[in-house]
Write a protein that holds these residues in place. Structure first.
Motif, PDB file in Angstrom:
ATOM      1  N   LEU A   1      -3.215   4.052   6.254  1.00 47.62           N
ATOM      2  CA  LEU A   1      -2.203   4.855   6.947  1.00 47.62           C
ATOM      3  C   LEU A   1      -0.854   4.770   6.239  1.00 47.62           C
ATOM      4  CD1 LEU A   1      -1.406   6.627   9.323  1.00 47.62           C
ATOM      5  CD2 LEU A   1      -0.964   4.539  10.653  1.00 47.62           C
ATOM      6  N   SER A   2      -0.434   3.555   5.892  1.00 46.37           N
ATOM      7  CA  SER A   2       0.835   3.409   5.178  1.00 46.37           C
ATOM      8  C   SER A   2       0.746   4.041   3.789  1.00 46.37           C
ATOM      9  CB  SER A   2       1.230   1.933   5.069  1.00 46.37           C
ATOM     10  OG  SER A   2       0.365   1.238   4.194  1.00 46.37           O
ATOM     11  N   GLY A   3      -0.438   3.975   3.193  1.00 47.38           N
ATOM     12  CA  GLY A   3      -0.641   4.590   1.897  1.00 47.38           C
ATOM     13  C   GLY A   3      -0.513   6.105   1.950  1.00 47.38           C
ATOM     14  N   PHE A   4      -0.966   6.708   3.042  1.00 40.21           N
ATOM     15  CA  PHE A   4      -0.851   8.169   3.173  1.00 40.21           C
ATOM     16  C   PHE A   4       0.616   8.585   3.256  1.00 40.21           C
ATOM     17  CE2 PHE A   4      -0.636  12.106   5.667  1.00 40.21           C
ATOM     18  CZ  PHE A   4      -1.451  12.920   4.896  1.00 40.21           C
ATOM     19  N   VAL A   5       1.414   7.806   3.990  1.00 43.52           N
ATOM     20  CA  VAL A   5       2.846   8.091   4.057  1.00 43.52           C
ATOM     21  C   VAL A   5       3.459   7.989   2.660  1.00 43.52           C
ATOM     22  CG1 VAL A   5       5.059   7.399   5.060  1.00 43.52           C
ATOM     23  CG2 VAL A   5       2.968   7.304   6.444  1.00 43.52           C
ATOM     24  N   GLY A   6       3.039   6.975   1.903  1.00 44.39           N
ATOM     25  CA  GLY A   6       3.514   6.828   0.537  1.00 44.39           C
ATOM     26  C   GLY A   6       3.083   7.989  -0.351  1.00 44.39           C
ATOM     27  N   THR A   7       1.867   8.497  -0.136  1.00 45.97           N
ATOM     28  CA  THR A   7       1.376   9.636  -0.904  1.00 45.97           C
ATOM     29  C   THR A   7       2.253  10.868  -0.695  1.00 45.97           C
ATOM     30  OG1 THR A   7      -0.925   8.888  -0.942  1.00 45.97           O
ATOM     31  CG2 THR A   7      -0.548  11.261  -1.132  1.00 45.97           C
ATOM     32  N   VAL A   8       2.632  11.123   0.561  1.00 47.28           N
ATOM     33  CA  VAL A   8       3.494  12.271   0.853  1.00 47.28           C
ATOM     34  C   VAL A   8       4.838  12.123   0.136  1.00 47.28           C
ATOM     35  CG1 VAL A   8       4.728  13.508   2.681  1.00 47.28           C
ATOM     36  CG2 VAL A   8       2.376  12.721   3.058  1.00 47.28           C
ATOM     37  N   ALA A   9       5.401  10.913   0.172  1.00 50.22           N
ATOM     38  CA  ALA A   9       6.688  10.672  -0.490  1.00 50.22           C
ATOM     39  C   ALA A   9       6.557  10.829  -2.004  1.00 50.22           C
ATOM     40  CB  ALA A   9       7.196   9.278  -0.137  1.00 50.22           C
TER      41      ALA A   9
ATOM     42  N   ASN B   1      -6.930   7.516  -1.921  1.00 53.87           N
ATOM     43  CA  ASN B   1      -7.225   8.679  -2.747  1.00 53.87           C
ATOM     44  C   ASN B   1      -7.684   9.886  -1.938  1.00 53.87           C
ATOM     45  OD1 ASN B   1      -7.038   8.096  -5.838  1.00 53.87           O
ATOM     46  ND2 ASN B   1      -7.853   6.231  -4.951  1.00 53.87           N
ATOM     47  N   VAL B   2      -8.327   9.644  -0.796  1.00 55.98           N
ATOM     48  CA  VAL B   2      -8.662  10.764   0.096  1.00 55.98           C
ATOM     49  C   VAL B   2      -7.382  11.463   0.551  1.00 55.98           C
ATOM     50  CG1 VAL B   2      -9.505  11.350   2.400  1.00 55.98           C
ATOM     51  CG2 VAL B   2     -10.893   9.931   0.896  1.00 55.98           C
ATOM     52  N   GLY B   3      -6.382  10.674   0.954  1.00 52.81           N
ATOM     53  CA  GLY B   3      -5.107  11.249   1.374  1.00 52.81           C
ATOM     54  C   GLY B   3      -4.431  11.995   0.244  1.00 52.81           C
ATOM     55  N   ARG B   4      -4.456  11.427  -0.961  1.00 56.02           N
ATOM     56  CA  ARG B   4      -3.818  12.058  -2.120  1.00 56.02           C
ATOM     57  C   ARG B   4      -4.535  13.355  -2.483  1.00 56.02           C
ATOM     58  NH1 ARG B   4      -3.739  10.396  -7.885  1.00 56.02           N
ATOM     59  NH2 ARG B   4      -5.224   8.775  -7.349  1.00 56.02           N
TER      60      ARG B   4
ATOM     61  N   SER C   1       0.822  -1.200   0.000  1.00 54.87           N
ATOM     62  CA  SER C   1       0.000   0.000   0.000  1.00 54.87           C
ATOM     63  C   SER C   1       0.864   1.261   0.000  1.00 54.87           C
ATOM     64  CB  SER C   1      -0.925   0.004   1.220  1.00 54.87           C
ATOM     65  OG  SER C   1      -1.747   1.158   1.221  1.00 54.87           O
ATOM     66  N   PHE C   2       1.950   1.246   0.757  1.00 53.94           N
ATOM     67  CA  PHE C   2       2.884   2.380   0.761  1.00 53.94           C
ATOM     68  C   PHE C   2       3.471   2.594  -0.634  1.00 53.94           C
ATOM     69  CE2 PHE C   2       7.301   3.743   0.747  1.00 53.94           C
ATOM     70  CZ  PHE C   2       7.232   4.968   1.403  1.00 53.94           C
ATOM     71  N   LEU C   3       3.962   1.523  -1.241  1.00 52.67           N
ATOM     72  CA  LEU C   3       4.631   1.629  -2.537  1.00 52.67           C
ATOM     73  C   LEU C   3       3.665   2.056  -3.643  1.00 52.67           C
ATOM     74  CD1 LEU C   3       6.855  -1.589  -2.335  1.00 52.67           C
ATOM     75  CD2 LEU C   3       7.606   0.785  -2.076  1.00 52.67           C
ATOM     76  N   THR C   4       2.480   1.462  -3.668  1.00 51.67           N
ATOM     77  CA  THR C   4       1.532   1.791  -4.735  1.00 51.67           C
ATOM     78  C   THR C   4       1.002   3.221  -4.585  1.00 51.67           C
ATOM     79  OG1 THR C   4      -0.271   0.765  -3.461  1.00 51.67           O
ATOM     80  CG2 THR C   4       0.839  -0.596  -5.103  1.00 51.67           C
ATOM     81  N   SER C   5       0.810   3.674  -3.353  1.00 57.26           N
ATOM     82  CA  SER C   5       0.342   5.046  -3.136  1.00 57.26           C
ATOM     83  C   SER C   5       1.413   6.052  -3.535  1.00 57.26           C
ATOM     84  CB  SER C   5      -0.041   5.251  -1.663  1.00 57.26           C
ATOM     85  OG  SER C   5      -1.157   4.467  -1.318  1.00 57.26           O
ATOM     86  N   ALA C   6       2.671   5.736  -3.249  1.00 53.85           N
ATOM     87  CA  ALA C   6       3.769   6.627  -3.642  1.00 53.85           C
ATOM     88  C   ALA C   6       3.838   6.746  -5.150  1.00 53.85           C
ATOM     89  CB  ALA C   6       5.088   6.110  -3.080  1.00 53.85           C
ATOM     90  N   PHE C   7       3.708   5.630  -5.866  1.00 53.80           N
ATOM     91  CA  PHE C   7       3.768   5.652  -7.328  1.00 53.80           C
ATOM     92  C   PHE C   7       2.596   6.437  -7.907  1.00 53.80           C
ATOM     93  CE2 PHE C   7       3.294   4.107 -11.640  1.00 53.80           C
ATOM     94  CZ  PHE C   7       4.611   4.035 -12.085  1.00 53.80           C
ATOM     95  N   THR C   8       1.399   6.223  -7.362  1.00 45.48           N
ATOM     96  CA  THR C   8       0.229   6.915  -7.881  1.00 45.48           C
ATOM     97  C   THR C   8       0.316   8.414  -7.620  1.00 45.48           C
ATOM     98  OG1 THR C   8      -1.115   4.941  -7.485  1.00 45.48           O
ATOM     99  CG2 THR C   8      -2.286   6.995  -7.856  1.00 45.48           C
ATOM    100  N   ALA C   9       0.836   8.816  -6.459  1.00 41.46           N
ATOM    101  CA  ALA C   9       0.976  10.241  -6.155  1.00 41.46           C
ATOM    102  C   ALA C   9       1.946  10.914  -7.104  1.00 41.46           C
ATOM    103  CB  ALA C   9       1.448  10.423  -4.710  1.00 41.46           C
TER     104      ALA C   9
END
Length: 249
Positions: free
Chosen positions: A207-215, A65-68, A22-30
């Motif tokens: 939660l881990s996805g939100f951290v990835g979004t910031v990165a 997506n809410v976090g992003r 979730s962290f990795l995929t959110s970072a890539f999408t962001a």
């Protein structure tokens, strides 16, 4: 002890792997706007029962997506999001009605062809694309997401002809897909799906996805516009070809 908070059939090691993904995929999408949702769908497909994949994926992607959207909200073009929302409301109702009646392979093939066309076929200037086109596209993509889950590339391809600046494109895409996943989660809830057993694991993934979004957002700020556009086209091509492969069985 932690196993008590996990859904049946999901061991702790697998849950930790999903949280990391979730962290990795959110970072890539962001950073690039697409790819993360499709990768997460693939991860869930190998980890959870087939009957719950689309519903759980929708809840995870809603949180991501809410976090992003929150992090990138200053760059979102909200009038475009509103037009997309108008079509999405119709699409989710139709999707809920026909969720068991439309052949999945047909939808996958059409989605793959559309994405490839939006990525590579020269597009003429079409009057009303930013208004009528987004309404129709919002309805169609939200209908499709009830069956195949990850339609982020479809939405990205829909926005691509509008020639938005990279931060506007990513932020507007995030807001559109947030709305889409919210409607999907509500629809599955009304259809009787119980999310309660999945909430602790999904919360950790969000939660881990939100951290990835910031990165990933920090990477987006540093990425040259030309390389951003090239990466988007490559990612859309890979996703489109993979959808055609899945449609062919």
């Amino acid at each position: 002890m932690l196993d008590a908070f996990l859904p049946n059939g999901v061991p702790l090691a697998l849950a930790l792997l999903l949280i990391a993904i979730s962290f990795l995929t959110s970072a890539f999408t962001a950073a690039f706007g697409i790819g993360g949702g499709t990768a997460m769908l693939g991860a869930l497909a190998g980890a959870v029962p087939p009957g719950v994949i689309i519903a759980v994926h929708g809840l995870v992607q809603l949180g991501s997506n809410v976090g992003r959207t929150y992090v990138q909200r200053a760059h979102a073009l909200w009038p475009l999001v509103a037009r997309f929302a108008a079509g999405s409301l119709v699409g989710v109702v139709l999707g809920a009605l026909f969720v068991v009646a439309v052949p999945e392979r047909l939808l996958l093939a059409l989605l793959g062809l559309f994405i490839l066309a939006m990525a590579w076929v020269p597009k003429p200037r079409i009057p009303g694309l930013a208004s009528t086109g987004l309404i129709v596209g919002g309805g169609l993509s939200t209908f499709i997401t009830m069956f195949v889950g990850a339609t982020g590339p479809f939405v990205q391809a829909l926005l691509l002809p509008l020639k938005l600046e990279k931060r506007q494109l990513i932020a507007t895409h995030a807001a559109c897909t947030t709305l889409q996943h919210l409607l999907k989660v509500l629809a599955f809830g009304l259809l009787g799906f119980s999310f309660a057993d999945w909430l602790p694991l999904v919360a950790a993934m969000i939660l881990s996805g939100f951290v990835g979004t910031v990165a990933g957002t920090r990477l987006l700020e540093k990425l040259p516009e030309r390389w951003f556009q090239i990466t988007i086209k490559i990612a859309l091509t890979v996703v489109g070809l993979d959808l055609l492969r899945r449609a062919a069985g």
